[in-house]
Design an enzyme around this catalytic site. Structure first.
Site: not given
Ligand code: ADP
Ligand code: MG
Length: 317
Positions: A11-12, A129, A214, A276
């Site tokens: 998202g970033n 989701k 995604k 992920k």
């Molecule tokens: P994106 O938009 O890139 O899909 P998400 O917000 O869905 O991003 O996922 C990334 C986020 O996952 C990080 O910013 C963090 O807050 C969170 N997160 C949860 N568990 C973990 C972990 N074990 N290690 C790192 N980040 C984590």
């Molecule tokens: Mg995400």
């Protein structure tokens, strides 16, 4: 030797938390992402880019709701297509400009992509989701009463609407995508996880109300195009154990078996790092390389110098 790389942007890459979703803000963020992606192309790799669409499709959804007395509301799969076109346009233009200004060869094409799901997927009975904007707990309760939305808390950042997120079964159009990447073209595909569709027994497709993760669609795409590397670029440069706690520990190279143990121990939040890791582990299980890192470090991570990588066999710390 160049590798075939599928890059899934978080998202970033399009909009940062607390930013207004103006075209200018989004284009500026996209510019930072495409600067990084163009460097991956420059390093001689074949590149396919996929991306999220949560805030964008959430805003289109809101526009639909606010204007429903004037313009008929459209189903979520149509809004998904709209967001894919909008984001694809920004990325394609920005990446083309980056290649041109850096003197890197190749062209860029966006493929509007449908992702097939199973109509009987159990996710339709249990929406998980998060989509759209963040709300406070109070607002969230109100929305459930007013609109019947299912709401859930998202990784400590607030409340969001949740919808069904079925497993992606098949990405459509992959043969055409392969032809493009083999002809020096960067392809942007499967944006927002792809437009969710179901197929009947004759292969006739139709849209369905869902959002596909995604990272999991990116995994399908990476598998179907026979990618060497599946990269998930997000807002953290590493995956952590005990994330956010005083004893959090950075992961660098992790074997599939070890990663599975951490999943079982509950280190990765559902809806953010969970999918992920699930996608990265599945890809690495085929003996390929999966990387999770931040946007800025894509080139270094591909060279093994940054990020968290999941590999089959023994991980070295
Ligand atoms: P994106 O938009 O890139 O899909 P998400 O917000 O869905 O991003 O996922 C990334 C986020 O996952 C990080 O910013 C963090 O807050 C969170 N997160 C949860 N568990 C973990 C972990 N074990 N290690 C790192 N980040 C984590
Ligand atoms: Mg995400």
């Amino acid at each position: 030797m160049g590798k075939r790389v599928v890059i899934a942007l978080g998202g970033n890459a399009i909009l940062r938390p607390n930013q207004k979703a103006t075209f200018e803000n989004q284009m500026e963020n996209v510019g930072i992402s495409t600067d990084s992606i163009s460097d991956v192309k420059k390093a001689g790799h074949q590149v396919i880019v996929t991306h999220g669409n949560g805030p964008q499709v959430g805003n289109i959804l809101r526009q639909n709701e606010e204007a429903k007395e004037v313009v008929p509301q459209l189903p979520l799969h149509v809004l998904s297509a709209q967001s894919q076109g909008f984001i694809g346009y920004m990325m394609e233009q920005s990446l083309k400009n980056a290649l041109l200004s850096k003197g890197i060869s190749g062209s860029v094409v966006t493929v509007l992509t449908q992702t097939e799901v199973d109509a009987s997927d159990k996710a339709f009975q249990n929406p998980t989701k998060p989509i759209g904007v963040f709300y406070t707990e109070e607002e969230s309760k109100q929305l459930t009463i007013e609109k019947g939305w299912e709401m859930a808390e998202d990784a400590g950042r607030g409340y969001r609407r949740v919808v069904a997120s079925p497993q992606p079964k098949k990405i459509h159009g992959v043969d055409s995508i392969k032809t493009l990447i083999e002809n020096d073209t960067v392809v942007i595909s499967t944006g927002g996880g792809g437009i969710p569709v179901v197929s009947d027994e004759k292969g006739i497709l139709s849209g369905i109300e869902a959002v596909i993760d995604k990272d999991l669609s990116g995994l399908r795409l990476a598998e179907q195009v026979d990618a060497d590397v599946f990269m998930i670029l997000t807002d953290v440069n590493n995956v952590y154990l005990n994330y956010g706690k005083s004893d959090q520990m950075k992961l660098e190279t992790v074997a599939v078996e070890e990663a599975n143990r951490y999943v079982a121990e509950g280190h990765f939040a559902a809806g953010s790092m969970g999918p992920k890791m699930e996608a990265a582990i599945a890809f690495a299980s085929n003996g390929k390389e999966a990387i999770i890192c931040s946007l800025e470090n894509a080139v270094d991570a591909l060279a093994g110098l940054s990020g968290t990588r999941i590999v089959l066999g023994s991980g070295k710390k």
